[in-house]
Design an enzyme around this catalytic site. Structure first.
Site, PDB file in Angstrom:
ATOM      1  N   TYR A  23      32.407  -2.491  -3.977  1.00  0.00           N
ATOM      2  CA  TYR A  23      32.334  -2.599  -5.402  1.00  0.00           C
ATOM      3  C   TYR A  23      33.213  -1.710  -6.174  1.00  0.00           C
ATOM      4  O   TYR A  23      33.537  -2.198  -7.120  1.00  0.00           O
ATOM      5  CB  TYR A  23      30.645  -1.793  -5.684  1.00  0.00           C
ATOM      6  CG  TYR A  23      29.600  -2.631  -5.173  1.00  0.00           C
ATOM      7  CD1 TYR A  23      29.222  -3.916  -5.625  1.00  0.00           C
ATOM      8  CD2 TYR A  23      28.947  -2.258  -3.900  1.00  0.00           C
ATOM      9  CE1 TYR A  23      28.217  -4.649  -5.070  1.00  0.00           C
ATOM     10  CE2 TYR A  23      28.000  -2.997  -3.437  1.00  0.00           C
ATOM     11  CZ  TYR A  23      27.544  -4.146  -3.955  1.00  0.00           C
ATOM     12  OH  TYR A  23      26.580  -4.955  -3.532  1.00  0.00           O
ATOM     13  N   ASN A  46      23.456 -11.878 -11.464  1.00  0.00           N
ATOM     14  CA  ASN A  46      23.944 -13.134 -10.886  1.00  0.00           C
ATOM     15  C   ASN A  46      23.372 -13.814  -9.933  1.00  0.00           C
ATOM     16  O   ASN A  46      23.256 -12.991  -8.831  1.00  0.00           O
ATOM     17  CB  ASN A  46      25.691 -13.020 -10.842  1.00  0.00           C
ATOM     18  CG  ASN A  46      26.064 -14.180 -10.050  1.00  0.00           C
ATOM     19  OD1 ASN A  46      26.057 -15.403 -10.813  1.00  0.00           O
ATOM     20  ND2 ASN A  46      26.661 -14.288  -8.938  1.00  0.00           N
ATOM     21  N   CYS A  53      29.421 -13.165  -3.581  1.00  0.00           N
ATOM     22  CA  CYS A  53      29.021 -11.660  -3.722  1.00  0.00           C
ATOM     23  C   CYS A  53      28.582 -11.003  -2.590  1.00  0.00           C
ATOM     24  O   CYS A  53      28.468  -9.799  -2.393  1.00  0.00           O
ATOM     25  CB  CYS A  53      27.551 -11.653  -4.862  1.00  0.00           C
ATOM     26  SG  CYS A  53      26.269 -13.086  -4.363  1.00  0.00           S
ATOM     27  N   GLU A  80      30.502 -14.290   9.109  1.00  0.00           N
ATOM     28  CA  GLU A  80      32.016 -14.419   8.626  1.00  0.00           C
ATOM     29  C   GLU A  80      33.145 -13.200   8.966  1.00  0.00           C
ATOM     30  O   GLU A  80      34.003 -13.489   9.178  1.00  0.00           O
ATOM     31  CB  GLU A  80      31.795 -14.378   7.067  1.00  0.00           C
ATOM     32  CG  GLU A  80      31.231 -15.592   6.399  1.00  0.00           C
ATOM     33  CD  GLU A  80      31.286 -15.451   5.108  1.00  0.00           C
ATOM     34  OE1 GLU A  80      31.984 -14.869   4.219  1.00  0.00           O
ATOM     35  OE2 GLU A  80      30.811 -16.564   4.167  1.00  0.00           O
TER      36      GLU A  80
END
Length: 86
Positions: A23, A46, A53, A80
Site C-alpha cells: 500500500y 472499490n 487489488c 500468481e
DNA sequence: CGTATGACGTGCA
DNA sequence: GTGCACGCCATAC
C-alpha cells in the site's frame, strides 16, 4: 471517483503478474507516500474485478484484507506469485 | 466545515 | 513473535 482513486487503480492495474506492491508503494506512486491509509480505503470501496487489488499487500508481507475475502486473495497470490509465503 | 471510519505503518511492551 | 496504541491521508455523512 476522485483523482486519487483513479491514480490508485491505474497503478494497481499496472502491477505485473507475479509481483506485488505494498500500500505504501502504491501510495507513493500515486504521489501520496503517506496516504497508504487512503489507498486501502479506496481499494476497499472499490469492487471492480478489473482492478488487480489482490496484488496489493501490506508492508509486512501480509495480504491484509480483500473485498472478496482474504481467502480469495491468498489463493490468487499463491497461483500468481506467492507459492511459499515466508 | 467538522467528525467518524478504514484493505495501513511504525513504535513500544 | 505477538498484541495494543497512536498517527497518517482521503472519503463519507
Amino acid at each position: 471517483m476522485t483523482l486519487f482513486a483513479q491514480t490508485i487503480y491505474n497503478i494497481v492495474r499496472r502491477i505485473p503478474k507475479g509481483q506485488t506492491m505494498t500500500y505504501k508503494e502504491v501510495a507513493r506512486a500515486a504521489g501520496r507516500p503517506k496516504a497508504y491509509r487512503a489507498v486501502g480505503n479506496i481499494l476497499n470501496k472499490n469492487y471492480d474485478p478489473n482492478i488487480l487489488c489482490h496484488r496489493v499487500i501490506r508492508s509486512d508481507g501480509s495480504m491484509g484484507g480483500y473485498n472478496r475475502g482474504a481467502s480469495t486473495k491468498a489463493k490468487r497470490l499463491k497461483e500468481e506469485k506467492v507459492h511459499n509465503p515466508t
